[in-house]
Enzyme design. Structure first.
Site, short mmCIF file in Angstrom:
data_model
loop_
_atom_site.label_atom_id
_atom_site.label_comp_id
_atom_site.label_asym_id
_atom_site.label_seq_id
_atom_site.Cartn_x
_atom_site.Cartn_y
_atom_site.Cartn_z
N GLU A 1 55.49 23.64 14.76
CA GLU A 1 56.09 24.31 16.20
C GLU A 1 55.13 25.25 16.71
OE1 GLU A 1 59.84 25.68 14.31
OE2 GLU A 1 58.66 27.63 14.21
N CYS B 1 51.36 30.74 20.76
CA CYS B 1 51.53 30.85 19.67
C CYS B 1 51.30 29.69 19.00
CB CYS B 1 52.60 31.63 19.19
SG CYS B 1 52.72 32.18 17.62
N CYS C 1 53.94 26.90 4.49
CA CYS C 1 52.96 28.04 4.26
C CYS C 1 53.26 28.13 2.42
CB CYS C 1 53.31 29.29 4.81
SG CYS C 1 52.38 30.49 4.54
N CYS D 1 56.17 35.01 1.42
CA CYS D 1 56.56 36.12 2.16
C CYS D 1 57.86 36.03 2.02
CB CYS D 1 55.86 36.45 3.51
SG CYS D 1 53.95 36.80 3.51
N CYS E 1 60.32 35.57 5.20
CA CYS E 1 59.58 34.62 6.40
C CYS E 1 60.40 33.15 6.17
CB CYS E 1 58.11 34.53 6.34
SG CYS E 1 57.24 33.35 7.57
N GLU F 1 49.18 30.19 6.78
CA GLU F 1 48.33 31.19 6.67
C GLU F 1 46.86 30.73 7.38
OE1 GLU F 1 47.80 34.07 6.28
OE2 GLU F 1 45.63 33.86 6.10
N LEU G 1 50.15 43.63 7.14
CA LEU G 1 50.48 44.46 6.08
C LEU G 1 51.94 44.75 5.56
CD1 LEU G 1 48.35 46.11 4.54
CD2 LEU G 1 48.70 48.17 6.03
N CYS H 1 58.63 32.28 13.60
CA CYS H 1 57.81 31.24 12.76
C CYS H 1 59.03 30.49 11.72
CB CYS H 1 56.84 31.96 11.81
SG CYS H 1 56.48 33.55 12.39
N1 SAH Z 1 50.23 33.90 8.00
C1 SAH Z 1 49.72 34.67 8.93
C2 SAH Z 1 50.66 34.26 10.22
C3 SAH Z 1 52.07 34.54 9.90
S1 SAH Z 1 53.29 34.74 11.32
C4 SAH Z 1 50.18 36.18 8.49
O1 SAH Z 1 50.71 36.21 7.55
O2 SAH Z 1 49.92 36.79 9.54
C5 SAH Z 1 52.92 35.99 12.21
C6 SAH Z 1 53.50 37.43 11.56
O3 SAH Z 1 55.20 37.12 11.61
C7 SAH Z 1 53.37 37.79 10.29
O4 SAH Z 1 53.10 39.22 10.30
C8 SAH Z 1 54.56 37.61 9.52
O5 SAH Z 1 54.60 38.22 8.38
C9 SAH Z 1 55.55 37.80 10.69
N2 SAH Z 1 57.05 37.22 10.45
C10 SAH Z 1 57.22 36.27 9.60
N3 SAH Z 1 58.63 36.10 9.77
C11 SAH Z 1 58.96 37.04 10.49
C12 SAH Z 1 60.42 37.32 11.06
N4 SAH Z 1 61.58 36.58 10.61
N5 SAH Z 1 60.65 38.44 11.88
C13 SAH Z 1 59.74 38.98 12.22
N6 SAH Z 1 58.17 38.85 11.66
C14 SAH Z 1 58.06 37.79 10.94
#
Ligand code: SAH
Length: 354
Positions: free
Chosen positions: A96, A110, A117, A121, A124, A167, A222, A340
């Site tokens: 997506e 985006c 992934c 996390c 997520c 990632e 972070l 995401c």
């Molecule tokens: N793997 C990369 C890209 C991930 S998506 C990374 O970790 O940065 C981009 C951002 O969205 C990341 O900071 C991720 O932690 C955050 N994210 C994921 N799920 C989310 C959610 N449900 N609400 C808000 N931010 C989210």
């Protein structure tokens, strides 16, 4: 439905290779620029759209190369101008990508780098079922072009954020190859400064990215100011630790001169206390950093919540008082599962075999 093929992609074919192929097929050199203009400016969806190319050349190109291997299986639009595409890949997997519009006339896409992934996390949606596979460079580029095709002819894409599924730094070769076309004047001509690569924080990947020719904008997810908490929210942290990530980010700044952004998803009662903001300020106060606070976008299967506006404000103000540059990224794409991995989960991660 697109079919798996072993053909090279016309979209990611390096300019010199295209010129070589054309020469072998008895074509004048200017055809390469003509084809690229069709691909990246005139938004051709098929080789047959390239109406000022000789018919035989079009047939030969179609025989030798793939153009779009992805197909739009779902297109959602939100009242704020956000549009989201669910794309089916040639092997039936799905990914997506999102187009965001803002009042400064920014047109931001985006994009995803992986199907699923592996980072895990806990909050997520993308990683709930683990990693299926890396996207190829052409599949990353196709997301950007599929979204570009949604824009009126007089509008151009201005920014790219690599913040979709997956990632980014775990699929860095394919990503860099796709971005080579995005930044190239013969491609989309979007400057590296308008491209943000977001990472969970893989130190070796950050250092490698620092040494490419392009000063991409780096965002590090972070989400916690100490290892004890980060290990719980972002399990890959157990193998790296915050210190190593910050050291790699410092190295990125030293090499590129680009201020690093730290993303911090605010999860109610987990990482949103004043003490967390204070600890974060201690980590970042000697650094040239921007903190991007992102109120959590709730995922229905997961037990995490968005903090109240008052708690968000308190967190941001604590950072601001400590002298940290901070901004809040408010939600876009309300109602279209724009976070995401959410659309893919709802619509089915994979084509159902008939
Ligand atoms: N793997 C990369 C890209 C991930 S998506 C990374 O970790 O940065 C981009 C951002 O969205 C990341 O900071 C991720 O932690 C955050 N994210 C994921 N799920 C989310 C959610 N449900 N609400 C808000 N931010 C989210």
């Amino acid at each position: 439905m697109p079919h798996p093929t072993a053909k090279p992609s016309l979209l990611t074919l390096p300019a010199e290779q295209l010129r070589g192929w054309l020469a072998q097929h008895g074509q004048p050199g200017y055809r390469a620029a003509q084809i690229r203009r069709w691909l990246f400016e005139r938004r051709a969806a098929t080789v047959d759209d390239m109406t000022d190319l000789p018919k035989t050349l079009r047939a030969e190109l179609a025989e030798a190369f793939d153009l779009f291997t992805t197909e739009v299986v779902k297109h959602q639009q939100s009242d704020d101008g956000t549009e989201k595409l669910l794309l089916e890949l040639s092997d039936g997997q799905r990914t997506e990508c999102v187009l965001l519009r803002d009042d400064r006339h920014h047109r931001t896409v985006c994009v995803s780098t992986q199907v699923g992934c592996a980072m895990g996390c806990v909050f997520c949606a993308s990683g709930l079922d683990g990693l299926d596979r890396n996207l190829r460079d052409a599949e990353i580029l196709e997301q950007i072009l599929q979204l570009q095709h949604l824009l009126p002819a007089d509008e151009r894409l201005s920014h790219v954020v690599v913040m979709g599924m997956g990632e980014s730094l775990a699929n860095l070769d394919a990503l860099l190859s796709a971005l080579e076309i995005v930044t190239s004047d013969e491609g989309l001509g979007i400057g590296a400064r308008r491209i943000t690569i977001s990472t969970v924080g893989l130190p070796a990947g950050i250092r490698r990215l620092a040494r490419t020719d392009h000063p991409y904008h780096l965002a590090v997810s972070l989400h916690a100011p100490n290892d004890e908490l980060r290990n719980r929210l972002v399990p890959t942290n157990r193998g790296t630790g915050i210190d190593a990530i910050l050291a790699a980010a410092d190295d990125y700044f030293d090499h590129t001169g680009r201020r690093v952004t730290y993303e911090y998803v605010l999860l109610a009662d987990l990482n949103d206390h004043v003490e967390h903001a204070q600890q974060l300020a201690v980590l970042l106060k000697s650094r040239n950093a921007l903190v991007n606070v992102i109120p959590y976008n709730a995922v229905s299967e997961l037990p995490y919540h968005t903090p109240s506006p008052a708690v968000t404000e308190r967190f941001v103000e604590t950072l601001r008082h400590a002298g940290i540059n901070v901004q809040v990224r408010y939600r876009k794409g309300e109602g279209i599962d724009a976070a995401c991995g959410q659309l893919r989960r709802r619509a089915g991660a994979k084509r159902l075999e008939a």
